[in-house]
Design an enzyme around this catalytic site. Structure first.
Site, PDB file in Angstrom:
ATOM      1  N   ARG A   1      48.714  40.649  33.554  1.00 56.52           N
ATOM      2  CA  ARG A   1      49.114  41.585  33.861  1.00 56.52           C
ATOM      3  C   ARG A   1      49.848  41.926  35.133  1.00 56.52           C
ATOM      4  O   ARG A   1      50.752  40.724  35.340  1.00 56.52           O
ATOM      5  CB  ARG A   1      47.850  41.868  35.361  1.00 56.52           C
ATOM      6  CG  ARG A   1      46.427  41.638  34.772  1.00 56.52           C
ATOM      7  CD  ARG A   1      45.260  40.642  35.427  1.00 56.52           C
ATOM      8  NE  ARG A   1      44.861  42.639  36.250  1.00 56.52           N
ATOM      9  CZ  ARG A   1      44.278  42.349  37.612  1.00 56.52           C
ATOM     10  NH1 ARG A   1      44.052  41.140  38.155  1.00 56.52           N
ATOM     11  NH2 ARG A   1      43.839  43.388  38.403  1.00 56.52           N
TER      12      ARG A   1
ATOM     13  N   HIS B   1      41.423  56.930  38.012  1.00 60.01           N
ATOM     14  CA  HIS B   1      43.520  57.114  38.187  1.00 60.01           C
ATOM     15  C   HIS B   1      43.660  58.046  38.296  1.00 60.01           C
ATOM     16  O   HIS B   1      44.585  58.381  39.650  1.00 60.01           O
ATOM     17  CB  HIS B   1      43.896  55.890  37.290  1.00 60.01           C
ATOM     18  CG  HIS B   1      45.994  55.947  36.947  1.00 60.01           C
ATOM     19  ND1 HIS B   1      46.269  57.537  36.798  1.00 60.01           N
ATOM     20  CD2 HIS B   1      46.589  55.383  37.657  1.00 60.01           C
ATOM     21  CE1 HIS B   1      47.509  57.046  37.056  1.00 60.01           C
ATOM     22  NE2 HIS B   1      47.366  55.895  38.219  1.00 60.01           N
TER      23      HIS B   1
ATOM     24  N   GLN C   1      40.913  42.564  41.542  1.00 57.39           N
ATOM     25  CA  GLN C   1      41.676  42.864  42.543  1.00 57.39           C
ATOM     26  C   GLN C   1      41.860  43.720  43.540  1.00 57.39           C
ATOM     27  O   GLN C   1      40.360  44.532  43.799  1.00 57.39           O
ATOM     28  CB  GLN C   1      42.477  44.493  41.684  1.00 57.39           C
ATOM     29  CG  GLN C   1      43.923  44.970  42.051  1.00 57.39           C
ATOM     30  CD  GLN C   1      44.724  45.326  41.088  1.00 57.39           C
ATOM     31  OE1 GLN C   1      44.872  45.519  39.710  1.00 57.39           O
ATOM     32  NE2 GLN C   1      45.025  46.221  41.351  1.00 57.39           N
TER      33      GLN C   1
ATOM     34  N   GLN D   1      45.458  35.372  33.610  1.00 56.05           N
ATOM     35  CA  GLN D   1      44.221  34.938  34.423  1.00 56.05           C
ATOM     36  C   GLN D   1      43.890  35.015  33.106  1.00 56.05           C
ATOM     37  O   GLN D   1      43.660  35.355  32.272  1.00 56.05           O
ATOM     38  CB  GLN D   1      43.543  35.942  35.632  1.00 56.05           C
ATOM     39  CG  GLN D   1      44.062  36.003  36.796  1.00 56.05           C
ATOM     40  CD  GLN D   1      43.606  36.959  37.516  1.00 56.05           C
ATOM     41  OE1 GLN D   1      44.036  38.663  37.364  1.00 56.05           O
ATOM     42  NE2 GLN D   1      42.517  36.705  38.524  1.00 56.05           N
TER      43      GLN D   1
ATOM     44  N   GLU E   1      39.110  45.683  41.797  1.00 57.05           N
ATOM     45  CA  GLU E   1      38.306  46.364  40.965  1.00 57.05           C
ATOM     46  C   GLU E   1      37.644  44.805  40.420  1.00 57.05           C
ATOM     47  O   GLU E   1      37.652  44.429  41.320  1.00 57.05           O
ATOM     48  CB  GLU E   1      39.652  46.375  40.217  1.00 57.05           C
ATOM     49  CG  GLU E   1      40.124  47.317  40.218  1.00 57.05           C
ATOM     50  CD  GLU E   1      41.348  47.952  39.394  1.00 57.05           C
ATOM     51  OE1 GLU E   1      41.454  46.543  38.273  1.00 57.05           O
ATOM     52  OE2 GLU E   1      42.184  48.383  39.268  1.00 57.05           O
TER      53      GLU E   1
ATOM     54  N   LYS F   1      50.472  42.517  43.447  1.00 54.75           N
ATOM     55  CA  LYS F   1      49.208  42.439  42.807  1.00 54.75           C
ATOM     56  C   LYS F   1      48.840  40.426  43.078  1.00 54.75           C
ATOM     57  O   LYS F   1      47.942  40.353  43.120  1.00 54.75           O
ATOM     58  CB  LYS F   1      49.272  42.840  40.912  1.00 54.75           C
ATOM     59  CG  LYS F   1      48.068  42.550  40.502  1.00 54.75           C
ATOM     60  CD  LYS F   1      47.787  42.910  39.837  1.00 54.75           C
ATOM     61  CE  LYS F   1      47.227  44.302  39.081  1.00 54.75           C
ATOM     62  NZ  LYS F   1      49.082  45.122  38.653  1.00 54.75           N
TER      63      LYS F   1
ATOM     64  N   THR G   1      48.598  46.610  32.332  1.00 55.83           N
ATOM     65  CA  THR G   1      47.967  45.294  32.136  1.00 55.83           C
ATOM     66  C   THR G   1      47.960  45.349  30.790  1.00 55.83           C
ATOM     67  O   THR G   1      47.471  46.104  29.975  1.00 55.83           O
ATOM     68  CB  THR G   1      47.251  45.132  32.557  1.00 55.83           C
ATOM     69  OG1 THR G   1      47.759  45.188  34.238  1.00 55.83           O
ATOM     70  CG2 THR G   1      46.142  44.525  32.988  1.00 55.83           C
TER      71      THR G   1
END
Length: 871
Positions: free
Chosen positions: A95, A821, A296, A161, A283, A8, A114
């Protein structure tokens, strides 16, 4: 920087450097995790995990819990804690970023944790610690075990972030994950934070955007729940009621995105895909000011690879799957098929390799063999003949191909059947097929003689000259496969073709007088079928082994015998392998060991035969019963046809029984040739391994013949073999294969689905495929048990449900969209899935037989039976 910042973190860095709208932040590297984990004492857990089977989810979960506890209890060094506290912003997202995630072949979507809207230095440090521990969630450990990834080799970085307080958020795929169509953008969106969409807790708005950036599909979800940030930190799930049209969170009739926002998202997705050079799963979020943020991006790992090559739309038929071969084919096996295919023109009197465009119409995406049938699909004769052939061998593929006839991109370019007729006539004359057809009908024994003659000729051609060098062995292999095998096969065709014509004649004479299935019943217990003869030979060997106590005892244990075999068992095995040792499971792949190389499969079948106690189930008894029933059906149909017509029907059906069995002989001889050529190549592999140019002799099958020649010239091929073997092992885990694939990535079977059956439950198709099985309604994954192959029916699924997917045969969810998911993981595991099925957990009962059609979005219910309560 993947080893330092994880998947990530690396992707967010790439996107930031490319100028994409990524929320600012920083990364706590894997070095911090290494220091904490090094003090946690994970060695015993890692050792136990290395010895635990991937399917033992109970043991994996117990070990995962031990690892989490150790990591959470480990002290955080002062310098790390201070760095995190000093860098924490006002409100941040914390995350996880593992070194084994967001990879081209495994997304690890949602496997680590996350934490959103984290406020305050201490809260951020606590979230970091919990992210580290989440490397050892039950789902993450089960996922790594299922994908063959070393637990000790995975480390975790943490991305911190600025928090985007989104008004609308969701996920976007830059290729359609259900149909496979490239450059078709699929967006799921809902009010609030994106967690609601990703977790499948909401039925989102769903948009599809064409490559030309036109919205081609718009389906509005109910959006009854939104995830929102709390003022003091953390988030809450908020139920959203339908309210007047005042611009606040709307449900039902109003989309949460405007058309302009949908198109802007699609354009951003195209930029991301262009930058990476491959389709991406992203995302995104839109804040109160209307600013679009990208949070993402990772590769879409479930798309089937595209064939390389030609311009324009092409149609590829999965030859591997039509042969019943789900596993990948070794590079040497692919080379062998390409070489065999190059000899097809010899059959109708053309030079080797005489193909339009100069190359054989074969492709091997995903290490499977696909035939480019675009020319067939654009030919009137091809459309008439090829699907009819598939009606017999691969019915579903025939249905899919017929569904493409109306595609304007595949309009007819060869309307005349004359070219095809000329080729067929050339073959018929060359091999004297008309005369031999008549001969087979009049004197069936001539077909048997011709089959034997072809076998003798092929064996002569396979025999290698004495004293060959390794290079000469390779020359022999190439010569045999390119010119000496396939051109012999049409000599066998007249016999089984005559049998098929006789069966067709009988069917025509019986039109209106035969019930479904009766004509095919005539083909039970066929004589002259080499496969049946092989099975019966093995059964007779088993009966003789049963009579010998030492041999029977050797096969009665829980494991197959090793070392010296008892004399009777050794004799029976040797005699069987002398005649049938060239056969194997996945035998069309030259790179796969033959039974003569590894007889364990044969020994396993013999052991199973010895456990067969019911004489009525014995193979020879069943074969004889089938033959008697077939003869009885011949009598029945002949009497039903009447006097004169009945005599013709009886004659035709008897000829069909005598001749149709020979249809197995061409493949048998082809496999015989592949086995002998494998032996020659294996000999070369031994020499290359002895010189250190290959790590082991079997590595030679991870190369094509030109690469083996290069190795004989001194080229070290070990690195190439290692890359190929890693790809091969990855493809071994692929569960979903397209029957037909278009060059733009589309799987027509997923697009051309029939409308759901009347009375079926309907939802959103999320992972293609169809499965009929037993439903298991699970409301809470904690402590739930799912038998292998059962269909998981759930209200929604977040990453905590992942271990259940390892044994699930299919998935039905009440909530969620095609990009939630649960849908992503279902596609990755290759199981059919339908999501957004209203009241699925109350309308379906545990133990009920249901059919999940992940292509059409239908769930078809059998009448409920007495069933245990839901888990």
């Amino acid at each position: 920087m993947l080893p330092l910042v994880g998947g990530k973190g690396a992707n967010l860095g790439v996107l930031t450097r490319a100028g994409m709208p990524v929320p600012p932040g920083f990364c706590l590297t894997t070095e911090a995790y290494r220091r904490v984990a090094g003090a946690a004492g994970l060695e015993s857990v890692l050792d136990a995990l290395s010895r635990t089977a991937p399917g033992d989810t109970v043991a994996l979960a117990e070990l995962a819990g031990r690892a989490r506890a150790l990591v959470l209890a480990a002290p955080v060094p002062d310098d790390i804690a201070q760095a995190v506290r000093q860098s924490a912003g006002e409100a941040v997202a914390v995350r996880s970023s593992a070194t084994a995630e967001d990879l081209p072949d495994a997304s690890f979507a949602g496997q680590q944790d996350t934490y959103l809207n984290v406020i305050g230095p201490d809260a951020v440090l606590d979230a970091v610690r919990r992210c580290w521990a989440s490397l050892w969630t039950d789902r993450a450990v089960a996922y790594r075990a299922a994908n063959g990834i070393d637990h000790g080799a995975v480390h975790l970085a943490v991305v911190i972030q600025e928090m985007v307080q989104s008004e609308v958020a969701g996920v976007m795929f830059t290729a359609n994950p259900v149909t496979g169509r490239r450059h078709e953008v699929v967006i799921d969106a809902s009010p609030g934070l994106g967690e609601a969409v990703v977790s499948g807790a909401v039925n989102p708005d769903h948009f599809v955007v064409s490559p030309s950036k036109k919205i081609t599909e718009r389906r509005l979800g109910d959006k009854l729940m939104a995830v929102r940030s709390l003022p003091g930190g953390g988030t809450e799930q908020r139920t959203v009621q339908s309210v007047p049209d005042d611009g606040t969170e709307q449900v039902g009739g109003r989309a949460c995105l405007s058309d302009e926002q949908v198109v802007a998202l699609a354009r951003l997705g195209a930029r991301v895909e262009d930058h990476y050079g491959s389709p991406q799963d992203t995302e995104w979020a839109i804040d109160a000011s209307g600013t679009l943020w990208l949070t993402q991006a990772r590769p879409i790992t479930t798309l089937y690879p595209l064939p390389e090559g030609k311009d324009g739309l092409r149609v590829y038929f999965n030859f591997s799957l039509a042969q019943g071969l789900h596993r990948p084919i070794t590079p040497m096996g692919i080379w062998a098929f390409r070489t065999l295919a190059s000899s097809v023109p010899l059959v109708y009197g053309r030079p080797v390799g005489y193909w339009p465009g100069g190359t054989t119409p074969l492709a091997e995406p995903g290490m499977r063999l696909f035939a480019d049938i675009t020319g067939i699909m654009r030919s009137r004769a091809g459309r008439a003949i090829f699907p009819r052939m598939l009606d017999v061998m691969e019915t579903r593929s025939a249905v899919v191909l017929r569904g493409l006839f109306d595609d304007k991109r595949l309009s007819l370019t060869q309307p005349s059947p004359l070219p095809a007729l000329r080729r067929a006539l050339r073959i018929a004359i060359r091999y004297r097929i008309p005369g031999r057809l008549v001969q087979a009908v009049v004197r069936p024994e001539t077909s048997h003689q011709r089959v034997a003659w072809v076998g003798d000729r092929i064996r002569e051609r396979l025999a290698p000259p004495a004293g060959m060098t390794p290079a000469q062995r390779l020359d022999h292999v190439e010569r045999v496969l390119s010119t000496r095998v396939l051109p012999m096969m049409p000599n066998i065709v007249p016999g089984p073709l005559a049998g098929g014509l006789m069966l067709g004649l009988a069917g025509r004479l019986l039109r209106g007088r035969v019930k479904p299935g009766e004509l095919l019943a005539v083909l039970r217990g066929l004589p002259n079928n080499v496969t049946t003869e092989m099975d019966l030979a093995l059964w007779h060997a088993a009966t003789r082994i049963r009579a010998d106590e030492p041999s029977a005892r050797a096969l009665s244990g829980p494991a197959l015998p090793e070392g010296e075999l008892p004399p009777v068992l050794r004799k029976e095995l040797t005699e069987f392998l002398a005649k049938y040792g060239h056969r194997a499971v996945a035998e069309i792949d030259l790179g796969v060991p033959r039974w003569s190389d590894d007889p364990s499969h044969v020994l396993g079948v013999l052991a199973n035969y010895l456990r067969l106690d019911d004489p009525a189930l014995a193979p020879d008894t069943q074969f004889a019963r089938g033959a008697r029933e077939a003869e009885a059906m011949v009598d029945t149909l002949a009497r039903r046809a009447g006097m004169l017509r009945g005599r013709v029907v009886r004659f035709a059906l008897h000829r069909a029984r005598e001749l149709v069995g020979y249809r197995e002989m061409p493949k048998n001889y082809l496999i015989l040739a592949l086995a002998e050529m494998r032996r020659q190549i294996a000999t070369v592999g031994v020499e290359l391994a002895g010189k250190g140019l290959l790590a082991s002799p079997d590595d030679v099958f991870m190369l094509g013949l030109p690469e083996v020649r290069a190795a004989l010239g001194g080229t070290d091929q070990r690195e190439l073999v290692a890359r190929r073997r890693a790809t091969y092992e990855r493809e071994m885990r692929r569960r979903h294969l397209p029957r037909v694939l278009l060059s733009d990535g589309t799987e027509p079977e997923a697009v051309g689905a029939a409308p759901p059956t009347e009375g079926a439950l309907t939802g959103t198709p999320a992972s293609p495929g169809t499965l009929t099985g037993t439903a298991r309604v699970v409301l809470d994954p904690v402590g739930a048990h799912l038998e292998p192959g059962e269909i998981l029916v759930a209200p929604s699924t977040d990453p905590g449900w992942t271990p259940l997917f390892l044994t699930a045969g299919a998935l039905v969810m009440e909530m969620g969209g095609a990009n939630s998911h649960g849908a992503v993981v279902a596609r990755e595991y290759g199981i059919p899935a339908v999501v957004g099925v209203a009241q699925a957990t109350s309308r379906i009962t545990t133990g009920q037989k249901i059919t999940v059609d992940g292509t059409s979005g239908a769930v078809i219910l059998d009448p409920p039976s007495e069933a245990p309560p839901s888990s």
